[in-house]
Structure formats: C-alpha cells, structure tokens
Design an enzyme around this catalytic site. Structure first.
Site, PDB file in Angstrom:
ATOM      1  CG  HIS A  95      -1.878  -1.142   1.275  1.00  0.00           C
ATOM      2  ND1 HIS A  95      -2.629  -1.544   0.192  1.00  0.00           N
ATOM      3  CD2 HIS A  95      -2.220  -1.969   2.282  1.00  0.00           C
ATOM      4  CE1 HIS A  95      -3.370  -2.594   0.544  1.00  0.00           C
ATOM      5  NE2 HIS A  95      -3.137  -2.874   1.806  1.00  0.00           N
ATOM      6  CG  MET A 223     -10.457 -15.453  -6.349  1.00  0.00           C
ATOM      7  SD  MET A 223      -9.567 -13.888  -6.447  1.00  0.00           S
ATOM      8  CE  MET A 223      -8.494 -13.993  -5.007  1.00  0.00           C
ATOM      9  N   GLY A 250     -17.677  -7.601  -3.110  1.00  0.00           N
ATOM     10  CA  GLY A 250     -17.005  -7.619  -4.410  1.00  0.00           C
ATOM     11  C   GLY A 250     -17.795  -7.009  -5.550  1.00  0.00           C
TER      12      GLY A 250
HETATM   13  S1  PPS Z   1      -6.919  -5.352   1.630  1.00  0.00           S
HETATM   14  O1  PPS Z   1      -7.408  -5.662   2.987  1.00  0.00           O
HETATM   15  O2  PPS Z   1      -6.519  -3.939   1.520  1.00  0.00           O
HETATM   16  O3  PPS Z   1      -5.876  -6.255   1.180  1.00  0.00           O
HETATM   17  O4  PPS Z   1      -8.201  -5.591   0.711  1.00  0.00           O
HETATM   18  P1  PPS Z   1      -8.224  -5.723  -0.881  1.00  0.00           P
HETATM   19  O5  PPS Z   1      -7.980  -7.119  -1.269  1.00  0.00           O
HETATM   20  O6  PPS Z   1      -7.377  -4.659  -1.511  1.00  0.00           O
HETATM   21  O7  PPS Z   1      -9.718  -5.302  -1.224  1.00  0.00           O
HETATM   22  C1  PPS Z   1     -10.808  -6.009  -0.699  1.00  0.00           C
HETATM   23  C2  PPS Z   1     -12.008  -5.737  -1.578  1.00  0.00           C
HETATM   24  O8  PPS Z   1     -11.872  -6.434  -2.826  1.00  0.00           O
HETATM   25  C3  PPS Z   1     -12.976  -7.328  -2.983  1.00  0.00           C
HETATM   26  N1  PPS Z   1     -12.580  -8.517  -3.742  1.00  0.00           N
HETATM   27  C4  PPS Z   1     -13.012  -8.785  -4.983  1.00  0.00           C
HETATM   28  N2  PPS Z   1     -13.834  -8.123  -5.809  1.00  0.00           N
HETATM   29  C5  PPS Z   1     -14.090  -8.679  -7.012  1.00  0.00           C
HETATM   30  N3  PPS Z   1     -13.583  -9.857  -7.411  1.00  0.00           N
HETATM   31  C6  PPS Z   1     -12.754 -10.573  -6.619  1.00  0.00           C
HETATM   32  N4  PPS Z   1     -12.258 -11.725  -7.012  1.00  0.00           N
HETATM   33  C7  PPS Z   1     -12.446 -10.034  -5.335  1.00  0.00           C
HETATM   34  N5  PPS Z   1     -11.683 -10.457  -4.300  1.00  0.00           N
HETATM   35  C8  PPS Z   1     -11.779  -9.529  -3.345  1.00  0.00           C
HETATM   36  C9  PPS Z   1     -13.369  -7.639  -1.570  1.00  0.00           C
HETATM   37  O9  PPS Z   1     -14.636  -8.241  -1.519  1.00  0.00           O
HETATM   38  C10 PPS Z   1     -13.295  -6.255  -0.948  1.00  0.00           C
HETATM   39  O10 PPS Z   1     -14.316  -5.364  -1.400  1.00  0.00           O
HETATM   40  P2  PPS Z   1     -15.770  -5.250  -0.697  1.00  0.00           P
HETATM   41  O11 PPS Z   1     -16.440  -4.110  -1.404  1.00  0.00           O
HETATM   42  O12 PPS Z   1     -15.535  -4.957   0.761  1.00  0.00           O
HETATM   43  O13 PPS Z   1     -16.466  -6.542  -0.923  1.00  0.00           O
END
Ligand code: PPS
Length: 286
Positions: A95, A223, A250
């Site tokens: 980050h 995932m 997501g």
């Molecule tokens: S962290 O804690 O900063 O490492 O989190 P990070 O992985 O950057 O972000 C988490 C959000 O990404 C969503 N997510 C996904 N979205 C779409 N597709 C896939 N495969 C996917 N995997 C993780 C995750 O659900 C978090 O978003 P929100 O809106 O909270 O669901």
C-alpha cells in the site's frame, strides 16, 4: 469511535500487537529487489487480493488457485529474510506510494501495476474492514461517523486523495518508467480484456483460452470458495469471529446501499475539490 493505529513517520498503519512494525516498515526501504519482481500497488481495499491472484496466475501461465495469500508477499509487512526466501519470479504487493517503495526496486526498474478503485466503494469496504474484519483496530463505530474519518485520511496509509494524486504526480514526473494502471471497475466490467492488457504489460504470451480461464478462476464467486484455507494462523487470530472477510461483497456501487443523500453531497464536494485538476477518472457505477 476511534480506530487504533500505529503512527510511523506520520503515516498510520494497522497496529499489530507484539510486532516491531516500525522497524520492519522503515527497513523495507532497503529491501533487495530482483529485476523480474512485479510490484502490485494499491490503496487498501482496492482489490489487492484479486489482482495479486490474477498476476500470479499470469506469471505461472496457469489458471489454478495460488496456494498462498498476498499478505505473505507484502513489502511493508514481511521481514527481509522472508522476502529473500520467496522464489523468483516474485509478485510483491504494497500500500506504499512510489516514494516509499524500496529504492532498489526503482533502480532495477521493476514492473509496477497500480490498481485503483472508486473512493465511494473504498469507503464502504474500509469501514467494514475496520469494524468487522480485523479486531486489531478495536473499532466499533457507526457508519454515519465514519465517512469523515475516510475523507480526512484518518485511516491506514492516509488519505485516498493524497494517495492517488501522489501516484498521478509520479506517473507525470517519470514518463520513462512504465507503470500499468488498472481499475477495479474495468476488471468487474470486462476482466478478460484487463487480464489481456496485463499479459502485454508483463510480457507474457498466453492463449485467449487461458486468459479467460484466469479471469474466470479469479471471479469473486470462485475466489471466495477457492481461497479458504490459505490464510495462516497469524492472520486468522486477527479476524473478528475468526471469519475471513477479505471477500465481503465484491461489487461496484455497493456505496448506494450505505450513503445518505447528505453524505453523498458532502462526498461529491470533497471529490470535486481534490480531483478537479486530476486526469484520473473514477466510475462509481457500471
Ligand atoms: S486489503 O485488505 O486492503 O488487502 O483488501 P483488498 O484485497 O485490496 O480489497 C478487498 C475488496 O476487494 C474485494 N474482492 C473482490 N472483488 C471482485 N472480485 C474478486 N475476485 C475479489 N476479491 C476480493 C473484496 O470483496 C473487498 O471489497 P468489498 O467491497 O468490501 O467486498
């Protein structure tokens, strides 16, 4: 209504009990790079887990689940020894901003992927992260009081606006350093096309079939099931209710289920003020 943080040189980080994080964070500036390292850079909650999985699969040329998690490949979290123990080619993530990256990585011109997400959805995801995901924040605040924390940057890694504008300036000031920018919203809308662009940037030739298999294997629905079990004990202890909520919803536009009209107006004002001179454009819905 306070979130517990660790302040290192003016930037806030998650506070991990019993770890000498400040030393680890400062030491990461001196980490040794390898020319084939790829560094995935993201503001928290931008989809780091998702993109890390995708990039690892592209690099391996295989659409099979990666038996590890991105936390174990995170520049500011792991020790120099653990970093050195990762076999090549490494997909690291952070980050950090450009100026905070290990100097050797810039010197060796490691490939950088900058993954961005619209800040309304980020705010919701970050709120759930602070309140429901990790117990180390000791936070139990209400959403109605949270948005001002996000807007004023009183969250891990500081203000989203400072973060993206810093990267925009980096890209502007280093025209000869190719940085691949990718948006969460574009990945949601057409992951196949975005995976293809990534393969081009990474210089990896994959068949159309494999590109689509990777995009599909890394969908949220897959995932959330496939990655269960790869989170280690250290991380598991930090979860509230021992539930791995890195995969919450997501979606693009979940903010509409949370923002009040007043909050949305306040947010739009802030966004307009900070982003008016920026060429970066975010989509808040698809
Ligand atoms: S962290 O804690 O900063 O490492 O989190 P990070 O992985 O950057 O972000 C988490 C959000 O990404 C969503 N997510 C996904 N979205 C779409 N597709 C896939 N495969 C996917 N995997 C993780 C995750 O659900 C978090 O978003 P929100 O809106 O909270 O669901």
């Amino acid at each position: 209504d306070m979130i517990r943080f660790l302040d290192v040189d003016g930037i806030l980080y998650p506070y991990v009990e019993g770890a000498d994080q400040a030393s680890a964070i400062r030491a990461s500036a001196d980490a040794i790079a390898r020319e084939d390292d790829i560094i995935l850079c993201n503001y928290p909650k931008s989809g780091t887990h998702w993109l890390w999985e995708v990039i690892c699969m592209i690099q391996r040329g295989s659409a099979t689940t990666i038996p590890d998690i991105k936390q174990n490949h995170m520049i500011e979290v792991i020790s120099a020894d653990d970093l050195a123990a990762i076999p090549s080619p490494r997909v690291l993530n952070t980050h950090f901003r450009f100026s905070q990256l290990p100097r050797d990585m810039i010197k060796k011109r490691c490939k950088i992927v900058l993954n961005l997400r619209n800040p309304k959805d980020l705010a919701i995801s970050f709120y759930n992260h602070h309140k429901n995901l990790l117990n180390l924040y000791r936070y139990d605040g209400k959403w109605e009081n949270y948005l001002s924390l996000f807007n004023s940057g009183k969250v891990d890694y500081g203000s989203f606006y400072d973060y993206v504008l810093d990267w925009e300036q980096t890209i502007h000031q280093n025209p000869n350093y190719p940085i691949h920018v990718i948006y969460y919203e574009d990945m949601k809308e057409n992951s196949g096309a975005e995976v293809r662009k990534l393969t081009k940037y990474m210089g990896v030739a994959l068949s159309d079939e494999l590109i689509h298999a990777i995009a599909e294997k890394c969908s949220f629905q897959n995932m959330v099931i496939d990655k269960v079990g790869f989170e280690n004990e250290v991380w598991r202890k930090m979860w509230r209710d021992e539930k791995p909520l890195f995969y919450r919803k997501g979606e693009v536009g979940d903010w509409k289920n949370w923002f009040t009209v007043a909050q949305n107006e306040e947010f739009d004002k802030m966004y307009a003020k900070r982003m008016s001179n920026s060429k970066l454009k975010f989509r808040f819905s698809l």
